[in-house]
Scaffold this active site. Sequence first.
Site, PDB file in Angstrom:
ATOM      1  N   GLY A   1       0.822  -1.201   0.000  1.00 51.26           N
ATOM      2  CA  GLY A   1       0.000   0.000   0.000  1.00 51.26           C
ATOM      3  C   GLY A   1       0.850   1.243   0.000  1.00 51.26           C
ATOM      4  O   GLY A   1       1.984   1.240  -0.501  1.00 51.26           O
TER       5      GLY A   1
ATOM      6  N   GLU B   1       5.648  -3.538   0.698  1.00 48.70           N
ATOM      7  CA  GLU B   1       5.695  -3.228  -0.732  1.00 48.70           C
ATOM      8  C   GLU B   1       4.925  -1.922  -0.919  1.00 48.70           C
ATOM      9  O   GLU B   1       3.700  -1.904  -0.842  1.00 48.70           O
ATOM     10  CB  GLU B   1       5.080  -4.364  -1.560  1.00 48.70           C
ATOM     11  CG  GLU B   1       5.807  -5.695  -1.408  1.00 48.70           C
ATOM     12  CD  GLU B   1       7.275  -5.637  -1.776  1.00 48.70           C
ATOM     13  OE1 GLU B   1       7.655  -4.779  -2.612  1.00 48.70           O
ATOM     14  OE2 GLU B   1       8.054  -6.424  -1.225  1.00 48.70           O
TER      15      GLU B   1
ATOM     16  N   CYS C   1       1.966   0.545  -8.939  1.00 48.11           N
ATOM     17  CA  CYS C   1       3.144   1.070  -8.240  1.00 48.11           C
ATOM     18  C   CYS C   1       4.331   1.262  -9.179  1.00 48.11           C
ATOM     19  O   CYS C   1       5.194   2.097  -8.919  1.00 48.11           O
ATOM     20  CB  CYS C   1       3.545   0.129  -7.103  1.00 48.11           C
ATOM     21  SG  CYS C   1       2.352   0.069  -5.755  1.00 48.11           S
TER      22      CYS C   1
ATOM     23  N   GLU D   1       4.545  10.142  -5.852  1.00 51.15           N
ATOM     24  CA  GLU D   1       3.949   9.071  -6.649  1.00 51.15           C
ATOM     25  C   GLU D   1       2.598   9.548  -7.160  1.00 51.15           C
ATOM     26  O   GLU D   1       1.687   9.823  -6.368  1.00 51.15           O
ATOM     27  CB  GLU D   1       3.766   7.810  -5.815  1.00 51.15           C
ATOM     28  CG  GLU D   1       3.122   6.683  -6.595  1.00 51.15           C
ATOM     29  CD  GLU D   1       2.886   5.438  -5.762  1.00 51.15           C
ATOM     30  OE1 GLU D   1       2.955   4.334  -6.333  1.00 51.15           O
ATOM     31  OE2 GLU D   1       2.627   5.556  -4.541  1.00 51.15           O
TER      32      GLU D   1
END
Length: 480
Positions: free
Chosen positions: A234, A254, A288, A385
């Site tokens: 997440g 992750e 991601c 991000e």
Amino acid sequence: MTDFRHLLAEANWIAGKWSNSGTSRFITVFHKWTQQPLAQIPLATPKQMEEVIVASETAFEEFRQWSAQDRARILHQLADLLEKEEEPFASLICAEAGKPISYARGEVARCLVTLRTAAAETLRFDGEKVPMDFAAGVGKTAFTRRFPKGPIACISPFNFPLNLALHKIAPALATGCSVILKPSPYAPLSSLAFAKLVEQTDLPAGALNVLLCDIPEAEHWIKDERMKVLSFTGSPAIGWMLKAKAGKKPVILELGGNAAVIVDETADLAHTAKRCALGAFLYAGQICISTQRIYVEQSVFKQFQELLVKETRALLSGDPSGEKITNGPLIHQVHLKRISDWVDHAVEQGAKVLAGGSVLDEERNLYAPTLLTQTQPHMEVVREEAFGPVAILEPYEHFSEAITTVNDSKFGLQAGVFTQRIDRMQEAHAKLEVGAVIVNEVPGFRVDSMPYGGVKESGLGREGIRYTMEDYTEPRLLVF
């Protein structure tokens, strides 16, 4: 789309039973295109959280005794059951996560690989013979066996609602560990549907539990010493916060990234542009390892820009159930506003829009595939991000400069390098501060058995079936 209603569950899977009771609060899961409700899931009570931990402990004591053959059998059985429901699961993923149907089918296909790879690893996973025939060890023999650690606490995200859950579940079942899974409240239905498949097996009750809960219950569960490992996929903010609360247990994180691509003058520019457009805007960039930053050698920059703009504008946006759709809705309106604000901020500070740059459908959280240039390192679209359909394109003079620019990030998950030069491939591998360098492909490349993970803010540890199995077990040495 294929009917998936028989897969829907409006209850939590606790200790081998469905429970539709809980607190007075519910999570409503919406169809991400129509915005119609799909299901309501109750949030588990503190008492139910205690019940699920006890059930997980009890199941572990039985499951840990199973032979590798029986654990592999269960994994194969689950793969066979999932394969029979392949298209309904793809349709469910498309509906609850807003994933384009062709990509959702790809996710289910990967789930089958994940389960069957775990089954195969189950039969060959073990310890090692330890060299000891020297010094005080002369005449001795030693080897290790790997033993399961115990119940695993797992939290999975919305963007791969089934396969990323299985990256936690399958290695646990392969090693004899029990699992408590908390899926994303945005898209929990695929994991609950998988529990319906588990219900058809002879897996011990409590070996897999899938439930939603509120933050206090989740924190209690994370802190509980009876949970032996925490595996989280997440956001970095949540991941590092949970690590701080997890106590002494091992933690696998992750987390996010802002993946970069370097393109040099030897690359096949037409092919590279096509791959970069797909890598940046597939599933609205909600991956991601979506391509977010693209750095191109100055001598071919203008030519590449024209190719990339053309490929970006050719992508289709809209209803994710459409067979040719690449860019579907963002998962929630808050992210639509965030992406829109970030692009607007960048433009206000001098960035130039090459493609997109606007909301296509506010009601359905649809934003245009957006390509920016003339950006600055401090802009959110560069520094953070995006997790949305936004990418930046900038030139560089020297290959070493591009590597430095890619490394100028708090993230380090994966990077892509398009080149025909072996020396540059080697330089990228040696100097890029990422978990993986992908040559002549975008950073979104992933095979489910490979060691996957990042450095810096992008995470801690590696996923990939065998690598996760190692994290879920501990070696025990025998000397005689």
